[in-house]
Motif scaffolding. Structure first.
Motif, short mmCIF file in Angstrom:
data_model
loop_
_atom_site.label_atom_id
_atom_site.label_comp_id
_atom_site.label_asym_id
_atom_site.label_seq_id
_atom_site.Cartn_x
_atom_site.Cartn_y
_atom_site.Cartn_z
N SER A 1 0.81 -1.22 0.00
CA SER A 1 0.00 0.00 0.00
C SER A 1 0.84 1.26 0.00
CB SER A 1 -0.93 0.01 1.22
OG SER A 1 -0.19 0.22 2.42
N GLY A 2 2.12 1.14 0.38
CA GLY A 2 2.96 2.33 0.47
C GLY A 2 3.85 2.55 -0.73
N GLN A 3 3.75 1.72 -1.76
CA GLN A 3 4.65 1.81 -2.91
C GLN A 3 4.08 2.72 -4.00
OE1 GLN A 3 7.66 0.38 -2.59
NE2 GLN A 3 6.89 -0.14 -0.54
N GLY B 1 -0.07 4.81 2.44
CA GLY B 1 -0.18 3.39 2.71
C GLY B 1 -0.66 3.15 4.13
N THR B 2 -0.58 1.90 4.55
CA THR B 2 -1.13 1.48 5.83
C THR B 2 -0.02 1.14 6.82
OG1 THR B 2 -3.08 0.56 4.74
CG2 THR B 2 -2.64 -0.19 6.98
N VAL B 3 -0.17 1.62 8.05
CA VAL B 3 0.73 1.30 9.15
C VAL B 3 -0.11 0.76 10.30
CG1 VAL B 3 2.47 2.15 10.76
CG2 VAL B 3 2.30 3.16 8.47
N ARG B 4 0.28 -0.39 10.81
CA ARG B 4 -0.43 -1.00 11.93
C ARG B 4 0.35 -0.75 13.22
NH1 ARG B 4 -4.55 -4.42 12.95
NH2 ARG B 4 -4.41 -5.78 14.77
N SER C 1 -2.84 5.55 6.17
CA SER C 1 -3.98 4.88 6.79
C SER C 1 -3.46 4.12 8.02
CB SER C 1 -4.63 3.90 5.80
OG SER C 1 -5.68 3.18 6.42
N ILE C 2 -4.05 4.40 9.17
CA ILE C 2 -3.56 3.84 10.43
C ILE C 2 -4.48 2.71 10.90
CG2 ILE C 2 -2.98 4.31 12.83
CD1 ILE C 2 -1.16 5.70 10.83
N VAL D 1 8.02 7.84 9.18
CA VAL D 1 7.35 9.07 9.62
C VAL D 1 6.40 8.79 10.78
CG1 VAL D 1 7.58 10.18 7.37
CG2 VAL D 1 5.49 8.91 7.91
N THR D 2 5.78 7.61 10.77
CA THR D 2 4.89 7.24 11.87
C THR D 2 5.67 7.02 13.15
OG1 THR D 2 3.37 6.18 10.29
CG2 THR D 2 3.12 5.61 12.62
N PHE D 3 6.79 6.33 13.05
CA PHE D 3 7.65 6.09 14.21
C PHE D 3 8.11 7.41 14.81
CE2 PHE D 3 11.53 4.97 16.44
CZ PHE D 3 11.29 3.70 16.96
N ASP D 4 8.57 8.34 13.96
CA ASP D 4 9.06 9.63 14.45
C ASP D 4 7.94 10.44 15.10
OD1 ASP D 4 11.55 8.98 13.48
OD2 ASP D 4 11.39 10.19 11.66
N ALA D 5 6.74 10.40 14.52
CA ALA D 5 5.62 11.15 15.09
C ALA D 5 5.22 10.58 16.44
CB ALA D 5 4.43 11.12 14.13
N LEU D 6 5.21 9.26 16.56
CA LEU D 6 4.88 8.62 17.84
C LEU D 6 5.93 8.95 18.89
CD1 LEU D 6 3.69 5.10 16.61
CD2 LEU D 6 2.27 6.91 17.60
#
Length: 296
Positions: free
Chosen positions: A87-89, A95-98, A125-126, A281-286
């Protein structure tokens, strides 16, 4: 076994295991009951053994089915991870991050962090799994996890966020009715909120406060969210994260000098995802949001 079973058969197998009947599995999968039955029959024929037996309680898995379960769960996790990666390509960050986190963190702490992330990256999409059950990052059950214990596996990237302090709290209305405890011993005269079962974390709490046997709890629940709700409702005195309590001016921190626990907090993901823009980017935001939460 000369034929490779369809992944759809394994997915149906897992849902029947979970639901205990063909009809319930069909509802969850959006299929008809005969289709679910055909999937199970086909899988049994290909594998060469029976997976379920009928009983008054529904379909009971055989020993062979229970042996297959962890392998089918790994296939399901890998399939989900593959779809998230695909989904992220698309060039842009999307894309989706769980994300896996405990109930309280998932319900009380992460939503504003994720809302800000979504505003910055609207194509993300989370998927948020808010559960106290630990999802296995090595089996790709989640991409990123917020953990209250340091991971030991070398294949995981772990960032220490800090320590979340916990303490005894009660609603001001409850303390007006019952009085404010001055010592740990005073808690014996109060309505305490605690856990129904003793986990390792709870045993650690009990070791620090030996005057709090579980028999004195007026309300027992294994849900941290339910405990927090009971504190807010004025049921009694319970333990919650200090940073959550200070958001509500009606909650009072009691026995602050006599009791404090700290939950060391880690942000974790598989090292193979470090190069994934959506995960990075999700890791950094968290990390940024959780550190700000702890500093409150």
């Amino acid at each position: 076994m000369n034929t490779e079973p369809s992944w759809d058969f394994y997915r149906t197998f897992l849902m029947v295991l979970s639901e205990g009947s063909l009809s319930a599995a069909a509802r969850e999968l959006g299929l008809t009951q005969p289709t679910v039955g055909r999937h199970i029959d086909a899988l049994e024929e290909i594998l060469g053994f029976t997976l379920f037996t009928r009983s008054p309680q529904g379909l009971l898995p055989t020993d062979a089915a229970m042996e297959l379960q962890p392998y089918a769960e790994t296939m399901a996790a890998t399939s989900s991870a593959l779809l998230r990666a695909a989904s992220g390509q698309h060039g842009a960050i999307g894309g989706t991050v769980r994300i896996s986190a405990s109930e309280v963190i998932g319900v009380e702490v992460l939503p504003p962090i994720l809302a800000e992330l979504s505003r910055e990256y609207p194509d993300l999409s989370i998927e948020l799994s808010a559960s106290d059950a630990v999802e296995d990052l090595l089996r790709q059950e989640a991409d990123i996890a917020v953990r209250m214990v340091r991971p030991e596996q070398d294949a995981l990237v772990a960032l220490h966020i800090g320590a979340v302090p916990l303490g005894f709290h009660a609603h001001r209305a409850y303390l007006d009715r019952r009085g404010v405890p001055e010592t740990i011993d005073d808690l014996s005269r109060h309505s305490l909120i605690g856990f129904d079962r003793q986990t390792a974390a709870i045993r650690a709490i009990m070791a620090r406060t030996p005057s709090l046997p579980s028999a004195r709890f007026a309300l027992k629940t294994d849900s941290n969210v339910a405990q927090l709700a009971a504190i807010r409702a004025g049921f009694g005195i319970g333990i919650c994260q200090n940073a959550l309590a200070i958001r509500d001016p009606e909650l009072v921190h009691v026995l602050a000098d006599a009791f404090e626990m700290k939950l060391e907090t880690w942000l974790v993901m598989h090292e193979n995802l470090r190069a994934s823009p959506r995960c990075r980017v999700t890791f950094d935001a968290l990390a940024k949001g959780l550190k700000a939460y702890i500093r409150q």
